[in-house]
Design an enzyme around this catalytic site. Structure first.
Site, mmCIF file in Angstrom:
data_model
loop_
_atom_site.group_PDB
_atom_site.id
_atom_site.type_symbol
_atom_site.label_atom_id
_atom_site.label_comp_id
_atom_site.label_asym_id
_atom_site.label_seq_id
_atom_site.Cartn_x
_atom_site.Cartn_y
_atom_site.Cartn_z
ATOM 1 C CG HIS A 97 -19.242 39.901 18.788
ATOM 2 N ND1 HIS A 97 -18.842 39.380 20.195
ATOM 3 C CD2 HIS A 97 -19.972 41.036 18.903
ATOM 4 C CE1 HIS A 97 -19.703 39.892 20.955
ATOM 5 N NE2 HIS A 97 -20.481 40.997 20.138
ATOM 6 C CD GLU A 101 -21.905 40.494 25.820
ATOM 7 O OE1 GLU A 101 -22.024 41.694 25.743
ATOM 8 O OE2 GLU A 101 -22.165 39.573 24.828
ATOM 9 C CG ASP A 110 -16.710 36.526 20.407
ATOM 10 O OD1 ASP A 110 -15.923 36.296 20.697
ATOM 11 O OD2 ASP A 110 -17.066 37.843 20.417
ATOM 12 C CD GLU A 148 -25.239 47.498 21.510
ATOM 13 O OE1 GLU A 148 -25.495 46.811 22.551
ATOM 14 O OE2 GLU A 148 -25.162 46.791 20.371
#
Length: 346
Positions: free
Chosen positions: A269, A117, A22, A126
């Site tokens: 992504h 990240e 990415d 998440e």
């Protein structure tokens, strides 16, 4: 999804291949760190969820004295190899541990910088930001830096040609009856897909702005918005598009590096998160027409790593409009004209 399942999922090498390929993601972190080498010179850095260790390597190359690369999954073993491959073992310490179980060595009181990240689909999926907040509260010195340091969630009404227009002509065959059933089957959750900037019906409004130095997990339990926006072009209103931006620290007075997953930016992504309208709620709209909606993101009570996203269609005549508002409703036209007259008088 429990923690063990979550960390096991990140042992899939193909997931990391997608992230490493990415380019907007990679370039944003690399440029944000290396262009701020003065911030990293001789500093102690904590990389939360280090994965393959590439962000830790950026920090070491920017001059960090020590980097603690904390990775809970078995991918930590790969990070050790990658760090060794780049001759940075003396600087980067890879620790396979949940950040919640990690402890700094007795000789280190606090870290100067935290990099991570942590972003998921629509930013919060998440729930990794909770772990970053934990690390900030426990390990970051007063005045320390977060990379990134702010994030914002945006939302805009949009067209969704991949789910609607494509089925008008499949090799000369109309298939909207099939498409309607397909959309109904997939309507229980938002779609993660890419739309073009030409599919946006508005430039987007901020649903939530997050300061990584201040935010708490409780602030993220529920985020809601009720808004009216004027349509910027004629088109088909078929859903809401959600994306996010992240900004990194800088000494540059002209502003730092901003990483965006907007349809107007290079594709990532993360793509975009689309809340698709039911077929009977879609409509053709014209420039200046107001669209009113409500949107709620709320943690799933059975899985804190996931969110339930609910959209409501509102009556634009009953929702308070921003001031000034560019829509074509008479009250907004008159209000805007009145405000303009007051500015001239002043």
């Amino acid at each position: 999804m429990g923690d063990s399942q979550y960390f096991q999922a990140y042992e899939d090498l193909e997931i990391h291949e997608i992230m490493l390929r990415d380019r907007p993601r990679q370039e944003a972190y690399c440029n944000a760190i290396t262009s701020n080498a003065a911030m990293f010179k001789d500093k102690v850095v904590l990389d939360v969820g280090a994965g393959t260790g590439i962000l830790s390597i950026f920090c070491a190359r920017a001059g960090a004295k020590t980097v603690y690369a904390v990775e809970a999954s078995n991918l930590a073993a790969i990070a050790v190899d990658v760090v060794r491959e780049n001759s940075l073992t003396p600087i980067i310490k890879v620790i396979q541990q949940r950040i919640e179980d990690f402890e700094l060595p007795p000789t280190i009181d606090k870290v100067d910088i935290i990099v991570s990240e942590w972003m998921g689909f629509y930013l919060l999926h998440e729930g990794m930001l909770d772990s970053v907040i934990f690390a900030r509260n426990k390990f970051l010195r007063p005045g320390g830096r977060m990379f990134p340091e702010t994030a914002a969630i945006y939302v805009a009404p949009c067209s969704v040609p991949a789910l609607f227009d494509y089925w008008d002509n499949v090799d000369g065959v109309k298939m909207q009856s099939f498409a309607q059933l397909l959309r109904a089957k997939r309507s229980s959750k938002p779609e993660i897909l890419t739309i073009g900037k030409e599919d946006l019906l508005h430039e987007g409004i901020v649903m939530s702005w997050i300061d990584l130095h201040e935010v708490s997990p409780e602030d993220l339990d529920e985020i809601s918005l009720k808004e009216v926006v004027p349509v910027r072009r004629d088109g088909s209103y078929q859903g809401l598009c959600i994306w996010f931006d992240c900004q990194f620290p800088t000494h540059d007075p002209d502003g730092g590096i901003v990483f965006s997953t907007s349809p107007k930016s290079p594709q990532t992504h993360w793509k975009q998160c689309i809340v698709v309208l039911p077929s009977n709620a879609c409509e053709d709209v014209t420039k200046g027409e107001p669209i009113a909606f409500g949107l709620v993101m709320k943690r799933n009570p059975n899985d804190r790593r996931k969110y339930n996203i609910e959209m409501s269609l509102l009556d634009s005549a009953e929702v308070e409009h921003p001031l000034p508002c560019d829509c074509i409703m008479t009250k907004c036209i008159l209000t805007k004209a009145h405000l303009a007259t007051m500015e001239v008088d002043n």
